[in-house]
Motif scaffolding. Structure first.
Motif, mmCIF file in Angstrom:
data_model
loop_
_atom_site.group_PDB
_atom_site.id
_atom_site.type_symbol
_atom_site.label_atom_id
_atom_site.label_comp_id
_atom_site.label_asym_id
_atom_site.label_seq_id
_atom_site.Cartn_x
_atom_site.Cartn_y
_atom_site.Cartn_z
ATOM 1 N N ASP A 1 4.239 2.319 -10.009
ATOM 2 C CA ASP A 1 5.045 3.453 -9.572
ATOM 3 C C ASP A 1 4.640 4.722 -10.306
ATOM 4 O O ASP A 1 5.317 5.742 -10.212
ATOM 5 C CB ASP A 1 6.535 3.166 -9.750
ATOM 6 C CG ASP A 1 6.954 3.023 -11.208
ATOM 7 O OD1 ASP A 1 6.102 3.164 -12.113
ATOM 8 O OD2 ASP A 1 8.159 2.775 -11.455
ATOM 9 N N GLY A 2 3.516 4.677 -11.018
ATOM 10 C CA GLY A 2 3.048 5.820 -11.767
ATOM 11 C C GLY A 2 3.421 5.760 -13.234
ATOM 12 O O GLY A 2 2.689 6.270 -14.091
ATOM 13 N N SER A 3 4.556 5.145 -13.539
ATOM 14 C CA SER A 3 5.001 4.971 -14.921
ATOM 15 C C SER A 3 4.883 3.527 -15.376
ATOM 16 O O SER A 3 4.744 3.255 -16.570
ATOM 17 C CB SER A 3 6.459 5.428 -15.073
ATOM 18 O OG SER A 3 6.613 6.787 -14.741
ATOM 19 N N ASN A 4 4.971 2.597 -14.446
ATOM 20 C CA ASN A 4 4.876 1.168 -14.730
ATOM 21 C C ASN A 4 3.825 0.552 -13.822
ATOM 22 O O ASN A 4 3.780 0.848 -12.627
ATOM 23 C CB ASN A 4 6.213 0.480 -14.477
ATOM 24 C CG ASN A 4 7.358 1.121 -15.235
ATOM 25 O OD1 ASN A 4 7.559 0.866 -16.412
ATOM 26 N ND2 ASN A 4 8.128 1.974 -14.560
ATOM 27 N N THR A 5 2.970 -0.293 -14.407
ATOM 28 C CA THR A 5 1.914 -0.954 -13.644
ATOM 29 C C THR A 5 1.872 -2.421 -14.033
ATOM 30 O O THR A 5 1.813 -2.751 -15.218
ATOM 31 C CB THR A 5 0.543 -0.309 -13.904
ATOM 32 O OG1 THR A 5 0.596 1.072 -13.532
ATOM 33 C CG2 THR A 5 -0.546 -1.005 -13.107
ATOM 34 N N VAL A 6 1.919 -3.306 -13.039
ATOM 35 C CA VAL A 6 1.883 -4.749 -13.274
ATOM 36 C C VAL A 6 0.916 -5.382 -12.286
ATOM 37 O O VAL A 6 0.944 -5.071 -11.092
ATOM 38 C CB VAL A 6 3.277 -5.389 -13.105
ATOM 39 C CG1 VAL A 6 3.210 -6.897 -13.336
ATOM 40 C CG2 VAL A 6 4.283 -4.755 -14.053
#
Length: 332
Positions: free
Chosen positions: A194-199
């Motif tokens: 989401d731009g702030s969190n990457t999984v």
């Protein structure tokens, strides 16, 4: 129908296995699909919904009349786009299917796109490091990554991309791809950001989370079950699905294993809102989950369903083998 969730482990921290990469930190615009996030400012340009003869069937069948396996898709104001194992991109708009004429030499596995009145861009990835791009000049395809199969691609702004596969992870930024160094032979199946969190998730229960300092933390589920999909609406609502009916949910304080009373392979998850996630899998399996309880939705098909995505306006689509294409009916 729902059993008490079992905590597996918390979101990885900097004490976990780390690897360096270029930090992806861009403003969140729209996040509509785990691995195939969609920017979309237009209404869905699609034929009007028809009424099913069976009111219990949650999905409307709009399948491609072909034996080709469709492995990924995205919806926009210009229609619904699906990638196929034949290296082609198919579009359904105004009640009809058409081929885009990509004619790639390798199967395409994942796609991200944005189609509005002013913007026309999409990227698809596939076997053999294949990358196909759509812009105002049309589609082009070539091997841009290594020779390993790439499974998924995502972006939040259409300029910075993350592509993952059995050859690891790559970041596209400032016009070039950068391989992400990681310990071990990582094999990814999907990625969400989401731009702030990457999984990213993959084989052997692999879950890779990007830390705030631009490193990646790697962990594996104790069961080592393969994970095929990841999706979320933010750090406090991330989902993953995989083999043996595995459904995981992370509300910011750790991954929980949720019971959905199936052992079938669940290929894809779409977290549409904080209390509505859609899951698809083998033999026409479709499930809606709110994080506490779940409902099995009647799909009306027995095809294996490999991907679920949505437009910004919330129209949910699923695709699978033998050209299967389903659109969720209103009210479900």
């Amino acid at each position: 129908m729902f059993q008490t969730a079992v905590s597996l482990f918390s979101l990885p921290t900097s004490t976990a296995t780390l690897c360096r990469r270029v930090l992806l930190c861009v403003p969140l615009l729209v996040g509509c699909k785990g691995s195939k996030t969609v920017l979309d400012t237009g209404a869905d340009s699609e034929d009007s919904e028809t009424t099913s003869e069976d009111d219990n069937v949650a999905w409307e069948a709009l399948s491609l009349e072909s034996s080709v396996t469709l492995s990924g898709g995205f919806a926009s104001g210009a229609g619904f786009y699906a990638v196929g194992e034949d290296g082609e991109v198919y579009v359904r708009a105004e009640g009809e299917w058409r081929q885009e004429g990509v004619n790639a030499d390798e199967p395409l596995n994942g796609i991200w796109g944005v189609r509005t009145n002013d913007i026309n861009y999409a990227m698809a990835v596939g076997d053999g490091g294949l990358v196909a791009r759509l812009d105002d000049m049309g589609w082009t395809s070539q091997q841009e990554l290594n020779t390993a199969n790439m499974e998924a691609v995502t972006s939040v702004d259409g300029t910075t991309f993350i592509a993952v596969g059995w050859g690891g992870a790559y970041i596209y930024e400032d016009g070039e791809w950068n391989f992400q160094d990681m310990d071990g032979n990582v094999q990814f199946n999907d990625v969400w950001s989401d731009g702030s969190n990457t999984v990213a998730v993959g084989q052997d229960g692999l879950i890779a989370t990007m830390n705030a300092d631009g490193t990646w933390a790697l962990e594996n589920l104790p069961s080592r079950v393969a994970l095929h999909s990841v999706s979320g609406t933010g750090r406090n609502n991330i989902w993953a699905t995989g083999e043996d009916g595995t459904v995981l949910h992370n509300m910011g304080d750790g991954w929980e294993l949720l019971e959905v009373d199936t052992d079938t392979t669940l290929w894809s998850v779409l977290s549409l809102t904080d209390d509505a996630s859609y899951i698809v899998g083998n033999s026409g399996t479709t499930i809606r989950h709110d994080g506490t309880d779940y409902e099995v939705l009647e799909s009306g098909v027995d095809n294996n369903l490999y991907d679920v995505s949505s437009s910004q306006s919330g129209v949910v689509w699923a695709v699978g083998n033998r050209g299967a294409t389903l659109r969720l009916r209103s009210g479900f």
